[in-house]
Scaffold this motif. Structure first.
Motif, short mmCIF file in Angstrom:
data_model
loop_
_atom_site.label_atom_id
_atom_site.label_comp_id
_atom_site.label_asym_id
_atom_site.label_seq_id
_atom_site.Cartn_x
_atom_site.Cartn_y
_atom_site.Cartn_z
N MET A 91 -1.71 22.17 -1.01
CA MET A 91 -1.63 23.39 -0.22
C MET A 91 -2.89 23.48 0.64
O MET A 91 -4.00 23.46 0.12
N SER A 114 3.10 29.52 -8.95
CA SER A 114 4.32 29.69 -8.16
C SER A 114 3.96 30.31 -6.82
O SER A 114 2.90 30.92 -6.67
N GLU A 139 6.17 31.81 -2.99
CA GLU A 139 7.44 31.99 -2.31
C GLU A 139 7.22 32.34 -0.85
O GLU A 139 6.18 32.90 -0.49
N THR A 182 4.03 35.14 3.00
CA THR A 182 3.85 34.54 1.68
C THR A 182 2.62 35.15 1.03
O THR A 182 1.70 35.61 1.73
N THR A 190 0.12 24.69 5.44
CA THR A 190 1.05 23.63 5.06
C THR A 190 1.04 23.43 3.56
O THR A 190 0.02 23.61 2.89
N VAL A 191 2.20 23.07 3.05
CA VAL A 191 2.34 22.67 1.65
C VAL A 191 3.02 21.32 1.68
O VAL A 191 4.17 21.21 2.12
N THR A 192 2.32 20.29 1.25
CA THR A 192 2.87 18.94 1.32
C THR A 192 4.11 18.82 0.44
O THR A 192 4.26 19.52 -0.56
N GLU A 193 5.01 17.93 0.85
CA GLU A 193 6.27 17.66 0.16
C GLU A 193 7.21 18.86 0.19
O GLU A 193 8.11 18.97 -0.66
N THR A 194 7.00 19.79 1.13
CA THR A 194 7.92 20.90 1.36
C THR A 194 8.16 21.00 2.87
O THR A 194 7.58 20.24 3.65
N ASN A 195 8.98 21.97 3.28
CA ASN A 195 9.21 22.21 4.71
C ASN A 195 8.29 23.29 5.25
O ASN A 195 8.50 23.79 6.36
N ILE A 196 7.24 23.64 4.49
CA ILE A 196 6.33 24.72 4.91
C ILE A 196 5.23 24.15 5.79
O ILE A 196 4.38 23.38 5.32
N ASN A 197 5.26 24.52 7.04
CA ASN A 197 4.26 24.08 8.01
C ASN A 197 4.33 25.07 9.17
O ASN A 197 5.19 24.94 10.05
#
Length: 212
Positions: free
Chosen positions: A1, A18, A20, A49, A92-99
């Motif tokens: 993160m 966790s 969200e 978030t 950004t959170v790596t290995e997710t679609n959050i960017n």
């Protein structure tokens, strides 16, 4: 993160248990004569978030994602500065679609248990760039020909100044080669650091040079 502001990147040392992403649609309602209430889609709302975790005092603890991160209050000061100055950040959170681009909506922190760890809750809100219409200077009519994305607060893309801390073995030619791909452009660095560099071929270990 991660959170990034220009070239200043911050990685959270302890991944939260966790998190969200909250998203919503903008739905406007109106009353229409003889029809009653109707709903009209007004576009997508801003995503938000909230992150709750802590900045550990011991960077070698097993729950830390990496070592060598700043002290708890250095972390606090960095986030508070970004919030107080209204910077646009990249979250950004790596290995997710959050960017996405965000701004800090709120930040609170506390100490407990006498461990020296600092617990925090960080609220982020998505940032959307507005579009300013640009008139076509050639045409005399009122048609809009193009638009330009403009940040309305301080942006991570607008702050481009770089610095370099001089280490043993550095020289102006090698720094010019590193940053510009051409050692012959060292005079740009000299010009930007005239208060430090009095002789063009002498730089001292420990100096922090501006790289324009």
């Amino acid at each position: 993160m991660w959170i990034r502001q220009a070239n200043d990147t911050f990685r959270f040392p302890v991944f939260p248990a966790s998190f969200e992403i909250n998203s919503k649609a903008i739905v406007n309602t109106s009353n229409v004569l003889k029809t009653g209430e109707i709903a009209v889609f007004g576009g997508a709302g801003l995503r938000t978030t909230e992150i709750s975790s802590f900045f550990p005092k011991n960077d070698e603890a097993s729950y830390c994602d990496y070592t060598g991160f700043p002290t708890p209050y250095d972390c606090v000061n960095k986030i508070q500065k970004w919030m107080n100055e209204g910077f646009i950040l990249r979250f950004t959170v790596t290995e997710t679609n959050i960017n996405m681009e965000v701004i800090i909506d709120s930040f609170k922190y506390e100490e407990k248990d006498c461990t020296g760890d600092v617990y925090f809750t960080l609220s982020l809100k998505e940032y959307k760039r507005i579009q300013i219409p640009k008139l076509n200077s050639v045409s005399t009519n009122t048609n809009l020909s193009s638009s330009k994305d403009v940040p309305i607060t301080k942006g991570f893309e607008t702050k481009k100044q770089r610095t370099h801390k001089v280490v043993k073995g550095d020289n102006l030619w090698s720094l010019s080669q590193k940053y510009y791909g051409n050692g012959d452009l060292y005079e740009k660095i000299v010009e930007a650091n005239k208060e430090l560099i009095k002789t063009a071929d002498i730089i001292k270990e420990g100096w922090v040079l501006t790289i324009p």
